[in-house]
Design an enzyme around this catalytic site. Structure first.
Site, PDB file in Angstrom:
ATOM      1  N   ASN A  81      -0.652  66.391 -36.071  1.00 21.89           N
ATOM      2  CA  ASN A  81      -0.402  65.669 -34.711  1.00 21.89           C
ATOM      3  C   ASN A  81      -0.402  64.264 -35.117  1.00 21.89           C
ATOM      4  OD1 ASN A  81      -0.358  64.619 -32.336  1.00 21.89           O
ATOM      5  ND2 ASN A  81      -2.134  65.768 -31.329  1.00 21.89           N
ATOM      6  N   ASN A 123       6.549  64.332 -25.066  1.00 21.43           N
ATOM      7  CA  ASN A 123       5.773  63.489 -24.201  1.00 21.43           C
ATOM      8  C   ASN A 123       5.732  62.182 -24.597  1.00 21.43           C
ATOM      9  OD1 ASN A 123       3.226  62.890 -26.211  1.00 21.43           O
ATOM     10  ND2 ASN A 123       3.754  65.040 -26.789  1.00 21.43           N
ATOM     11  N   CYS A 181       4.382  74.702 -15.387  1.00 19.58           N
ATOM     12  CA  CYS A 181       4.746  74.453 -16.555  1.00 19.58           C
ATOM     13  C   CYS A 181       6.195  73.839 -16.377  1.00 19.58           C
ATOM     14  CB  CYS A 181       4.870  75.631 -17.668  1.00 19.58           C
ATOM     15  SG  CYS A 181       6.199  76.738 -17.346  1.00 19.58           S
ATOM     16  N   CYS A 196       7.736  44.889 -32.925  1.00 15.98           N
ATOM     17  CA  CYS A 196       9.177  44.967 -32.387  1.00 15.98           C
ATOM     18  C   CYS A 196       9.392  43.316 -32.339  1.00 15.98           C
ATOM     19  CB  CYS A 196       9.113  45.630 -31.086  1.00 15.98           C
ATOM     20  SG  CYS A 196      10.698  45.072 -30.168  1.00 15.98           S
TER      21      CYS A 196
END
Lengths: 434, 434
Positions: free
Chosen positions: B166, B203, B269, B327
């Site tokens: 992950n 996500n 879901c 950034c």
């Protein structure tokens, strides 16, 4: 394809029996024990071979990891589809199981379509491996057999029928027609035995055959195509009598005008990409789902130019001078039914207005910011198939217009020298470059 | 997984040997013969088990059925790509091997990409079967293992690296960063160890992690997404310092405004479709090919609204007030390099003009009716990520703007009653409905 664990267990039992009937010879018993351990090992390996999931009786909306339909049934809860399970009652024919047709078949299979009819006469080659679906181990199998193998593993709930034949032959066409007419899967519905025909073939002749069959059977169909340079494609909805048929207008491509005929020469092959074909298959099956389950807007024509990310849409009316007799018949029927359609539309409008009055105080649904329910306000460039000069920006004809084609035939039938052929080529190029 | 034919042949040889050393007993010999015929049958079945194709050293353009690259190499002959074989030198990382990522990985594998890095921590479930790629027999395997299994069978020429982790955990992020930096596959090229990162996660949090990594590493990446109602999606090109990063502007969706947070509740879901995800994967890998092999135009943002067949494009400039420090650094570097870019552009223009003068008498190429070479004349609606009111028609914000988000945080931190939460929800809906 999958190794039978039961079969191996049977062999080991036979060996066990054999062992007991053998004379008392240590070397014999030792070699038999070794043999049995080899078979046992093989049995263990075989246990990891593909096992198929069980068929399911009803589509459940239950949100559990073991439910293959939970994410599809969720379309109902999201307000996209009224009744997703209706998909199990639909029957779709796919002609051509190549780079587009095979992916379309897999998508419909994973969506749980009721029945799929698959038509192809080709075999799987390594040269097809640059597109999705077929696997190197299937090389040499017919595309229909390979497709049934893969699709039945993915979703055993789908009824699969495959036809290994060329629809452009006399016998192939006959079988094609009778298979489409077979109503045993949907005996209580209008029309023939299928709800939709998808054309995923790679040549003009086969498209004209599908067109002929669908005009004769008054069957709505969708056509798809990918350009020979692999970077553009299109899908088109054809409703006999209502929209242009494939013979009404020369086929259109959003392409750079490569002539199909020059590509069929020996040693020259068309380019293809899994991306373009995947996008075209996705758009085709998305239109199929919208058409069958009645949601969203089904574009009459949708092009895809991948170099510019440009997606032209348009409508095409039928050509009253179409060369296809069945098309002219369907056009006549469609015209005759016009008053009935007008009356139905007026009644529906009146009903909607009456309903609107009674729900005036309700706020608009918050997630309807796209105003998707109103199909009429979609801007579409409409063209008349009979007028050749009205192509929307960015579209080119794949073949010359009917008139130009006649001139071409005249030129062809004359005694052609090499120079004449060169002129012809330039003429064609000029037509394509319009 | 595949049954060993050699193993079975060995067993049959052992049986043969056994037979010769057996005493003359007819019933023993009969049962042994039966056993041998069973093993022989199993051997025949096993011969149809998956066999992998051999690796190929060079991509051949030869037009034969046995060449897996002929249709790709044809892109050169068609004038689409200068040198297709360059693809073997490229390295692409795909984060998230779900409905979009797995199809993107298969497309790149079939295209013969040099090296693929795959990241996911999830397992294959039957609930994933409504999307392409994974098969029911892979249920329970990690998505990375299942992907490597399928992809290495399809194309053994591709170097596959999989990471079952992950990226949103501390250790996962560390491994993610070091795997991206490993330059052993492309030691002589600029930049880090990959040419492009594709984000195919589902996500917001994971997207922000990819954004952070790519900003830190100054690595160009592409983001993809599909709406929770399954009927729209988008892809986006992010070049650190040059375009808006994922933190510069709230994420945009071409969707009906379903809030991700409401979907994560138990028993609810998201819907998904193989069509939408296939189209998004196709557009994403098409952009990847255009970017790597330098053909066509790579859209900075391309949306897909399947209900209307609407595909909005736009550009997004970076936000000088972006909350991401890396950034801002990249923005500063980009500004500093502006004079050098201007000089290079002027030199290129002068060179093109000089060439144009010398080829003035040549006719335009007949198949260039789309004027595809001129990228500048593509009409794109351009927006500044820092000004929130300039969304192109048809686009809605998935999450509130930065300002609105701050107001939201204030409201959240106050003592919230049920009524407050209801107000909050309405506020969010109003923002989405703009």
């Amino acid at each position: 394809m999958s190794m039978e664990v039961g079969e191996l267990k049977g062999i080991n039992q036979d060996l066990e029996t054999l062992k007991h009937s053998l004379p008392q010879d240590p070397s014999l018993h030792a070699s038999l024990d070794q043999l049995m351990s080899r078979v046992h090992h093989l049995t263990e390996v075989a246990k990891f071979s593909p096992s198929r999931r069980e068929k399911v009786k009803d589509m459940s909306a239950e949100v559990v990891d073991s439910n293959p339909y939970s994410r599809l049934m969720a379309l109902q809860r999201m307000g996209i589809v009224d009744n997703y399970e209706k998909i199990r009652g639909y029957s779709v024919a796919i002609v051509g199981i190549g780079g587009v047709g095979s992916v379309a078949a897999e998508m419909l299979t994973r969506c749980g379509i009721g029945r799929l009819l698959l038509y192809d006469y080709d075999k799987v080659e390594l040269a097809n491996m640059n597109r999705l679906f077929f696997r190197p181990e299937q090389v040499g199998m017919t595309k229909t057999d390979a497709a049934v193998q893969t699709l039945s593993d993915i979703n055993p709930d789908v009824v699969l029928e495959s036809y290994t034949l060329n629809i452009a032959t006399v016998q192939g066409f006959e079988t094609f027609m009778s298979s489409l007419k077979d109503k045993s899967f949907r005996p209580n519905k209008d029309g023939i035995g299928v709800d939709l025909v998808l054309s995923c073939v790679d040549n003009y002749e086969a498209r004209m055959v599908v067109n002929q069959a669908c005009n004769e059977l008054n069957q709505t169909w969708m056509e798809s195509g990918v350009s020979e340079d692999a970077v553009s494609g299109h899908i088109q909805l054809l409703i006999p009598g209502e929209t242009a048929c494939f013979a009404c207008a020369p086929p259109l491509v959003v392409a750079s005008g490569v002539d199909e005929r020059t590509l069929k020469r020996e040693g020259v092959c068309a380019a293809s990409l899994p991306t373009t074909m995947g996008v075209v298959a996705g758009l085709l099956v998305q239109s199929t789902l919208k058409f069958l389950l009645k949601f969203g807007h089904v574009s009459p024509y949708l092009g895809y130019n991948s170099l510019k990310d440009y997606f032209p849409t348009m409508e095409m009316r039928p050509n009253p001078q179409c060369s296809n007799a069945a098309c002219l018949e369907r056009q006549k029927e469609y015209q005759l039914a016009q008053p009935a359609r007008d009356a139905a539309a007026a009644a529906a409008k009146a009903k909607l207005e009456a309903e609107a009055l009674s729900v005036d105080e309700c706020p608009l649904h918050a997630d309807n910011e796209w105003n998707i329910s109103v199909v009429d306000d979609i801007e579409l460039s409409t063209m008349d198939a009979s007028s050749s000069d009205e192509l929307p920006e960015g579209l080119a004809r794949e073949l010359p217009t009917a008139d130009a084609h006649q001139n071409l035939s005249v030129a062809r039938s004359a005694d052609t020298s090499v120079e004449d052929l060169d002129d012809l080529r330039k003429q064609l190029e000029a037509l394509n470059a319009d």
